[in-house]
Motif scaffolding. Structure first.
Motif, PDB file in Angstrom:
ATOM      1  N   UNK A 106      20.700  43.135  37.611  1.00  0.00           N
ATOM      2  CA  UNK A 106      20.241  43.315  38.984  1.00  0.00           C
ATOM      3  C   UNK A 106      19.184  44.401  39.065  1.00  0.00           C
ATOM      4  N   UNK A 107      19.334  45.433  38.213  1.00  0.00           N
ATOM      5  CA  UNK A 107      18.404  46.560  38.319  1.00  0.00           C
ATOM      6  C   UNK A 107      16.972  46.155  38.006  1.00  0.00           C
ATOM      7  N   UNK A 108      16.679  45.399  36.921  1.00  0.00           N
ATOM      8  CA  UNK A 108      15.305  45.005  36.643  1.00  0.00           C
ATOM      9  C   UNK A 108      14.727  44.149  37.759  1.00  0.00           C
ATOM     10  N   UNK A 109      15.531  43.223  38.313  1.00  0.00           N
ATOM     11  CA  UNK A 109      15.028  42.371  39.391  1.00  0.00           C
ATOM     12  C   UNK A 109      14.706  43.196  40.626  1.00  0.00           C
ATOM     13  N   UNK A 110      15.584  44.143  40.957  1.00  0.00           N
ATOM     14  CA  UNK A 110      15.337  45.016  42.107  1.00  0.00           C
ATOM     15  C   UNK A 110      14.085  45.848  41.873  1.00  0.00           C
ATOM     16  N   UNK A 128       6.463  45.014  43.325  1.00  0.00           N
ATOM     17  CA  UNK A 128       5.651  43.946  43.934  1.00  0.00           C
ATOM     18  C   UNK A 128       5.445  44.212  45.418  1.00  0.00           C
ATOM     19  N   UNK A 129       6.501  44.621  46.111  1.00  0.00           N
ATOM     20  CA  UNK A 129       6.401  44.919  47.537  1.00  0.00           C
ATOM     21  C   UNK A 129       5.459  46.089  47.784  1.00  0.00           C
ATOM     22  N   UNK A 130       5.575  47.116  46.967  1.00  0.00           N
ATOM     23  CA  UNK A 130       4.703  48.286  47.115  1.00  0.00           C
ATOM     24  C   UNK A 130       3.242  47.910  46.871  1.00  0.00           C
ATOM     25  N   UNK A 131       2.989  47.071  45.877  1.00  0.00           N
ATOM     26  CA  UNK A 131       1.618  46.616  45.600  1.00  0.00           C
ATOM     27  C   UNK A 131       1.073  45.784  46.760  1.00  0.00           C
ATOM     28  N   UNK A 132       1.950  44.941  47.316  1.00  0.00           N
ATOM     29  CA  UNK A 132       1.519  44.112  48.448  1.00  0.00           C
ATOM     30  C   UNK A 132       1.161  44.964  49.656  1.00  0.00           C
ATOM     31  N   UNK A 133       1.954  46.024  49.880  1.00  0.00           N
ATOM     32  CA  UNK A 133       1.673  46.922  51.009  1.00  0.00           C
ATOM     33  C   UNK A 133       0.329  47.618  50.807  1.00  0.00           C
ATOM     34  N   UNK A 134       0.074  48.071  49.584  1.00  0.00           N
ATOM     35  CA  UNK A 134      -1.202  48.736  49.293  1.00  0.00           C
ATOM     36  C   UNK A 134      -2.379  47.785  49.515  1.00  0.00           C
ATOM     37  N   UNK A 135      -2.231  46.575  49.023  1.00  0.00           N
ATOM     38  CA  UNK A 135      -3.315  45.593  49.191  1.00  0.00           C
ATOM     39  C   UNK A 135      -3.522  45.290  50.677  1.00  0.00           C
ATOM     40  N   UNK A 136      -2.423  45.115  51.424  1.00  0.00           N
ATOM     41  CA  UNK A 136      -2.531  44.806  52.855  1.00  0.00           C
ATOM     42  C   UNK A 136      -3.201  45.953  53.615  1.00  0.00           C
ATOM     43  N   UNK A 137      -2.826  47.192  53.292  1.00  0.00           N
ATOM     44  CA  UNK A 137      -3.425  48.352  53.967  1.00  0.00           C
ATOM     45  C   UNK A 137      -4.928  48.410  53.718  1.00  0.00           C
ATOM     46  N   UNK A 138      -5.333  48.163  52.480  1.00  0.00           N
ATOM     47  CA  UNK A 138      -6.765  48.208  52.158  1.00  0.00           C
ATOM     48  C   UNK A 138      -7.531  47.047  52.799  1.00  0.00           C
ATOM     49  N   UNK A 139      -6.904  45.874  52.878  1.00  0.00           N
ATOM     50  CA  UNK A 139      -7.554  44.747  53.552  1.00  0.00           C
ATOM     51  C   UNK A 139      -7.721  45.019  55.044  1.00  0.00           C
ATOM     52  N   UNK A 140      -6.694  45.628  55.648  1.00  0.00           N
ATOM     53  CA  UNK A 140      -6.794  45.998  57.064  1.00  0.00           C
ATOM     54  C   UNK A 140      -7.904  47.019  57.275  1.00  0.00           C
ATOM     55  N   UNK A 141      -7.979  47.995  56.354  1.00  0.00           N
ATOM     56  CA  UNK A 141      -9.045  49.005  56.445  1.00  0.00           C
ATOM     57  C   UNK A 141     -10.421  48.356  56.311  1.00  0.00           C
ATOM     58  N   UNK A 142     -10.543  47.397  55.388  1.00  0.00           N
ATOM     59  CA  UNK A 142     -11.816  46.708  55.205  1.00  0.00           C
ATOM     60  C   UNK A 142     -12.184  45.899  56.450  1.00  0.00           C
ATOM     61  N   UNK A 143     -11.196  45.216  57.025  1.00  0.00           N
ATOM     62  CA  UNK A 143     -11.438  44.405  58.219  1.00  0.00           C
ATOM     63  C   UNK A 143     -11.822  45.281  59.404  1.00  0.00           C
ATOM     64  N   UNK A 144     -11.139  46.403  59.575  1.00  0.00           N
ATOM     65  CA  UNK A 144     -11.435  47.300  60.694  1.00  0.00           C
ATOM     66  C   UNK A 144     -12.802  47.953  60.523  1.00  0.00           C
ATOM     67  N   UNK A 203      11.535  45.149  39.925  1.00  0.00           N
ATOM     68  CA  UNK A 203      10.347  44.291  39.990  1.00  0.00           C
ATOM     69  C   UNK A 203       9.988  43.996  41.443  1.00  0.00           C
ATOM     70  N   UNK A 204      10.974  43.696  42.258  1.00  0.00           N
ATOM     71  CA  UNK A 204      10.733  43.416  43.677  1.00  0.00           C
ATOM     72  C   UNK A 204      10.134  44.628  44.386  1.00  0.00           C
ATOM     73  N   UNK A 205      10.638  45.813  44.049  1.00  0.00           N
ATOM     74  CA  UNK A 205      10.141  47.044  44.663  1.00  0.00           C
ATOM     75  C   UNK A 205       8.661  47.246  44.360  1.00  0.00           C
TER      76      UNK A 205
END
Length: 277
Positions: A1-5, A11-27, A7-9
């Motif tokens: 369970x620990x490796x899966x958790x 991936x989620x953190x990377x997605x948040x970073x990408x989303x924040x930068x895309x929002x900044x680019x759009x704004x 990996x999910x963490x």
């Protein structure tokens, strides 16, 4: 369970970073477009204000325009043999006027360079009937207090020696192209010197340029396009079309895009390093 958790963490953190930068680019792009749009509107407002003042100050052109139209009428009067349709059409095209028409002593059309749409009887709206009665020898219509463009059509009429009259109709394009060094064409040319202006033209309701010399339009146009109606005393004179490409804003766009892309890349690299540790 620990490796899966784990990996999910990450991936989620990377997605948040990408989303924040895309929002900044759009704004950032939204702010740049808003700035460009406001600058184009300000430039167009300045052009419309200057053009209106220039039109109102151009009353001194009336006498020169009248002299030009009087010379055309004198040519018709001096050559009665050239009053047929073909000759009048050549005279119209050579002098860039709208219509050259000949009327008899009763105000009926004898010949016209462009008979399509012209009334068979002399219109009362232009006040030319005094010439038929012999009260006056010539009449300029469509001008008011030295300001042109207050009527849908304007021009000059002169009594013929044998009776009747010759009437010359002109339009806004004739006046705008009449003066090349001062007035509205010169004002537009000064605005065109702005390196950020990709295209600037004054057109009629059918989209035809009212200027004698329009600049070739570079294609494709990549700037902000705005348009505004040029009116004088409530009457539509023409439509300004302006395409603005601000080099400063383009530089800011490149800089902001590069900065956001760099920030995203470095953030992802840091995440990868932290994940490996």
């Amino acid at each position: 369970m620990q490796p899966a958790f784990s990996r999910t963490f990450w991936v989620l953190l990377s997605s948040i970073l990408i989303a924040v930068h895309l929002i900044a680019l759009s704004y950032s792009e939204y702010l740049l477009q808003l700035t460009l749009s406001r600058r184009a509107d300000l430039l167009l407002d300045a052009l419309l204000g200057s053009a209106s003042q220039t039109l109102q100050a151009s009353h001194y052109l009336e006498e020169r325009i009248r002299d030009r139209l009087r010379a055309i009428a004198a040519e018709v009067i001096a050559h009665p043999e050239r009053r047929d349709l073909e000759s009048l059409k050549n005279l119209q095209q050579r002098n860039d006027v709208k219509i050259v028409a000949i009327y008899d002593a009763h105000g009926r059309v004898i010949a016209a360079s462009n008979p399509d749409g012209i009334a068979s009887e002399l219109p009362h709206s232009f006040g030319c009937h005094d010439l038929l009665d012999g009260t006056r020898s010539e009449h300029t219509f469509g001008f008011s207090d030295g300001i042109f463009c207050e009527a849908d059509a304007f021009g000059f009429a002169q009594r013929l020696p044998e009776g009747g009259l010759v009437r010359i109709l002109t339009d806004v394009g004739f006046v705008l192209g009449f003066e090349k060094n001062v007035g509205l064409p010169a004002l537009i040319e000064r605005f065109r010197q702005n390196p950020d202006i990709q295209m600037l033209d004054l057109v009629d309701l059918n989209g035809r340029s009212l200027l004698t010399a329009s600049l070739p339009v570079p294609l494709p146009l990549q700037g902000k396009e705005v348009s505004g109606q040029l009116t004088l005393h409530g009457k539509l004179v023409g439509l300004f079309k302006l395409v603005l490409s601000d080099q400063g804003i383009l530089a800011l766009r490149r800089t902001s895009t590069l900065a956001i892309a760099t920030s995203l890349t470095l953030s992802l690299i840091v995440l990868i390093l932290l994940h490996r540790r």
